[in-house]
Design a protein around this motif. Structure first.
Motif, PDB file in Angstrom:
ATOM      1  N   ASP A 311       0.942  -1.028  -0.352  1.00 32.64           N
ATOM      2  CA  ASP A 311      -0.053   0.316  -0.097  1.00 32.64           C
ATOM      3  C   ASP A 311       1.110   0.720   0.109  1.00 32.64           C
ATOM      4  O   ASP A 311       0.144   1.806  -0.835  1.00 32.64           O
ATOM      5  N   ASP A 312       1.462   1.668   1.065  1.00 34.82           N
ATOM      6  CA  ASP A 312       2.908   2.318   0.825  1.00 34.82           C
ATOM      7  C   ASP A 312       3.624   3.029  -0.053  1.00 34.82           C
ATOM      8  O   ASP A 312       3.325   4.433  -0.852  1.00 34.82           O
ATOM      9  N   TRP A 313       3.997   1.795  -1.313  1.00 35.33           N
ATOM     10  CA  TRP A 313       4.808   1.932  -2.398  1.00 35.33           C
ATOM     11  C   TRP A 313       3.708   1.778  -3.477  1.00 35.33           C
ATOM     12  O   TRP A 313       3.986   3.231  -4.150  1.00 35.33           O
ATOM     13  N   LEU A 314       2.924   1.571  -3.219  1.00 33.68           N
ATOM     14  CA  LEU A 314       1.523   2.051  -4.594  1.00 33.68           C
ATOM     15  C   LEU A 314       0.840   3.161  -4.565  1.00 33.68           C
ATOM     16  O   LEU A 314       0.947   4.092  -5.036  1.00 33.68           O
ATOM     17  N   ARG A 315       0.678   3.625  -3.248  1.00 34.44           N
ATOM     18  CA  ARG A 315       0.258   5.131  -3.366  1.00 34.44           C
ATOM     19  C   ARG A 315       1.204   6.015  -3.364  1.00 34.44           C
ATOM     20  O   ARG A 315       1.248   7.320  -4.146  1.00 34.44           O
ATOM     21  N   HIS A 316       2.598   5.957  -3.011  1.00 34.65           N
ATOM     22  CA  HIS A 316       3.608   6.856  -3.292  1.00 34.65           C
ATOM     23  C   HIS A 316       3.887   6.923  -4.314  1.00 34.65           C
ATOM     24  O   HIS A 316       4.449   7.957  -5.453  1.00 34.65           O
ATOM     25  N   TRP A 317       4.401   5.441  -5.981  1.00 35.61           N
ATOM     26  CA  TRP A 317       3.885   5.624  -6.820  1.00 35.61           C
ATOM     27  C   TRP A 317       2.710   6.400  -7.857  1.00 35.61           C
ATOM     28  O   TRP A 317       3.379   6.979  -9.173  1.00 35.61           O
ATOM     29  N   HIS A 318       1.810   6.196  -7.391  1.00 39.93           N
ATOM     30  CA  HIS A 318       0.868   7.239  -8.038  1.00 39.93           C
ATOM     31  C   HIS A 318       0.629   8.573  -7.472  1.00 39.93           C
ATOM     32  O   HIS A 318      -0.382   9.118  -7.600  1.00 39.93           O
ATOM     33  N   ARG A 326      -3.791   7.041 -15.862  1.00 42.60           N
ATOM     34  CA  ARG A 326      -4.011   5.937 -16.240  1.00 42.60           C
ATOM     35  C   ARG A 326      -3.557   4.505 -15.804  1.00 42.60           C
ATOM     36  O   ARG A 326      -3.163   3.907 -15.922  1.00 42.60           O
ATOM     37  N   THR A 327      -3.794   4.663 -14.328  1.00 43.75           N
ATOM     38  CA  THR A 327      -3.135   3.525 -13.716  1.00 43.75           C
ATOM     39  C   THR A 327      -2.237   2.680 -13.852  1.00 43.75           C
ATOM     40  O   THR A 327      -2.274   1.064 -14.468  1.00 43.75           O
ATOM     41  N   ALA A 418      -9.100   2.775  -6.329  1.00 43.36           N
ATOM     42  CA  ALA A 418     -10.120   4.514  -6.674  1.00 43.36           C
ATOM     43  C   ALA A 418      -9.626   5.799  -6.715  1.00 43.36           C
ATOM     44  O   ALA A 418     -10.422   6.316  -7.440  1.00 43.36           O
ATOM     45  N   ALA A 419      -8.899   5.974  -6.265  1.00 43.65           N
ATOM     46  CA  ALA A 419      -8.223   8.028  -6.749  1.00 43.65           C
ATOM     47  C   ALA A 419      -7.455   6.846  -8.070  1.00 43.65           C
ATOM     48  O   ALA A 419      -7.221   8.907  -8.127  1.00 43.65           O
ATOM     49  N   ASP A 423     -10.728   9.725 -15.501  1.00 42.98           N
ATOM     50  CA  ASP A 423     -10.552  11.157 -14.807  1.00 42.98           C
ATOM     51  C   ASP A 423     -11.054  12.354 -13.978  1.00 42.98           C
ATOM     52  O   ASP A 423     -11.634  12.854 -13.129  1.00 42.98           O
ATOM     53  N   ARG A 424      -9.503  11.618 -13.251  1.00 39.49           N
ATOM     54  CA  ARG A 424      -9.134  11.958 -12.385  1.00 39.49           C
ATOM     55  C   ARG A 424      -8.222  12.798 -12.090  1.00 39.49           C
ATOM     56  O   ARG A 424      -7.542  13.814 -11.258  1.00 39.49           O
ATOM     57  N   LEU A 425      -7.555  13.462 -13.365  1.00 40.84           N
ATOM     58  CA  LEU A 425      -6.414  14.665 -13.374  1.00 40.84           C
ATOM     59  C   LEU A 425      -7.313  15.627 -14.890  1.00 40.84           C
ATOM     60  O   LEU A 425      -7.009  14.284 -15.845  1.00 40.84           O
TER      61      LEU A 425
END
Length: 447
Positions: A311-318, A326-327, A418-419, A423-425
């Motif tokens: 979770d920490d790393w995926l959140r950081h990369w995103h 682009r998920t 989810a973030a 359509d998020r940017l």
């Protein structure tokens, strides 16, 4: 006040020799080996007004007779902090040598400079084995830690030597250097303030209740503050040129581990956006062992990136708007994920004393780039097979790898997924930015 170690009494002063003995005794069972000359051997200098013990600063006090002492309670507190540190000797971070490594800022005034000390000493002495046989009078500890006992030397291609330390020790030494920099800045500010308010002809010297003159400041400044997306959406190429950026980064805690002070500004080399300030240890963790223009080795530490601390790393990369919209992940990260996760069931195993062991070393290469998804192909292979085989496990088109990652992301880290999404940017460029070459160090391109 007594200058001997008194059982049950920790508020007095003790000599530097007694502090050395106390430090070794209190840290005898620590996971991190300590040195016997923490107070009396270089790079410890009592005349500077402090001594580093792990990530803790201990103030030195000069008595009327000219003898230097330290508070016993501070030594015990530093030992307790060090004893609480866990260490995995298999989780290593490369500390050198690097080509074109960024220089430290001169105004930091940190005598520790542990990376420079270790690298310089090993280059001078010709390696780890000769360093271990050095004369007894040479410095060998850093912040009271005996780094020689933990240093690992690896040889690649028969000639190139690299040096590694456990990740926990790297974080500890980074914290010590940060604490020292804060201490020095606080001392400098106090001296400037005293010079501005006191008459030059009658200098006033601070003394404690027993008449001993103190030469050190009260202590370091506040701890690094948490990072709260203050730099989100900014381009690294613009921000890195602004004066004072490195000093501003040092004021934050690492955005990934949230424990060590930040040292570098991590950014996405594919889209050019800033991610967040991170410590040297976390910055190294996301890199593979070897990285070429289109070929990487998938290191064992990817288990932490995609399993333990996912979770920490995926959140950081995103934190990169391009990756989030682009998920997906930058091409080298996506390639490593494809080899480590998507192709895990395809990796052969061999018999081992304790069950079966995965075959050889994973390597993934690609043709083309993420800017031409239709022609980009990832090839996952196994090198260094014990039986002498070198086999290709799979060839995965880029678009298929990206789709697999989206599905896995939704299952593994729903909040991050989810973030994400197109359509998020608003206003994101339709085409990805070209890969940005990073020449600041060896093996850092594309990340």
């Amino acid at each position: 006040m007594s200058e001997r170690v008194m059982p049950g009494r920790t508020d007095g002063l003790i000599t530097l020799g007694a502090a050395d003995a106390l430090w070794v005794d209190l840290t005898a069972d620590s996971a991190v080996p300590t040195a016997s000359g923490a107070f009396t051997s270089s790079p410890a200098h009592a005349r500077l007004g402090y001594v580093l013990l792990g990530g803790h600063v201990v103030a030195t006090v000069r008595a009327s007779g000219g003898q230097w002492s330290v508070p016993e309670g501070e030594v015990r507190r530093a030992a307790a902090e060090l004893n609480a540190v866990g260490m995995d000797r298999q989780d290593l971070v490369r500390i050198g040598p690097f080509r074109g490594a960024p220089r430290q800022e001169r105004d930091e005034e940190t005598p520790l400079r542990w990376r420079r000390r270790i690298t310089g000493e090993l280059q001078e002495l010709g390696g780890h084995e000769r360093a271990a046989r050095r004369d007894l009078g040479r410095p060998y500890h850093l912040a009271g830690i005996d780094w020689r006992q933990m240093l690992v030397e690896q040889i690649r291609d028969g000639t190139q030597r690299t040096w590694w330390l456990p990740r926990a020790v790297v974080r500890l030494l980074d914290a010590a250097e940060h604490t020292e920099a804060q201490w020095v800045r606080a001392a400098r500010a106090r001296r400037a303030s005293a010079a501005a308010t006191e008459p030059p002809s009658h200098p006033r010297r601070a003394r404690d209740a027993d008449g001993r003159q103190t030469t050190s400041p009260e202590g370091p400044t506040a701890s690094p503050r948490p990072y709260n997306a203050e730099l989100e959406g900014q381009l690294y190429s613009v921000l890195s040129r602004k004066p004072g950026t490195s000093r501003r980064v040092a004021g934050w805690a690492c955005a990934v581990c949230r424990g060590a002070p930040a040292a570098v500004l991590d950014h996405c080399h594919e889209h050019g956006y800033v991610r967040a300030p991170v410590c040297q240890s976390c910055n190294t963790l996301e890199r593979p062992d070897h990285l070429y223009s289109n070929d990487i080795r998938v290191a064992n530490r990817y288990t932490r990136l995609f399993h333990t601390d996912t979770d920490d790393w995926l959140r950081h990369w995103h934190r990169c708007p391009g990756c989030r919209a682009r998920t997906t992940l930058p091409l080298p990260h996506l390639a490593a994920w494809t080899a480590h996760i998507a192709c895990r069931s395809l990796r052969p195993t061999h018999r081992a004393p304790r069950g079966r062991k995965p075959c050889g070393v994973l390597r993934v290469s690609w043709t083309g780039s993420q800017n031409a998804p239709r022609s980009c192909l990832l090839t996952v292979a196994v090198d260094c097979c014990p039986s002498g085989e070198h086999r290709v496990l799979a060839r995965v088109p880029y678009r298929e790898a990206a789709e697999r990652f989206r599905i896995w992301l939704a299952e593994t880290a729903p909040a991050v997924a989810a973030a994400a999404g197109p359509d998020r940017l608003d206003g994101l460029p339709a085409q990805s930015r070209p890969v940005i070459a990073d020449t600041s160090g060896e093996g850092l391109a594309l990340f």
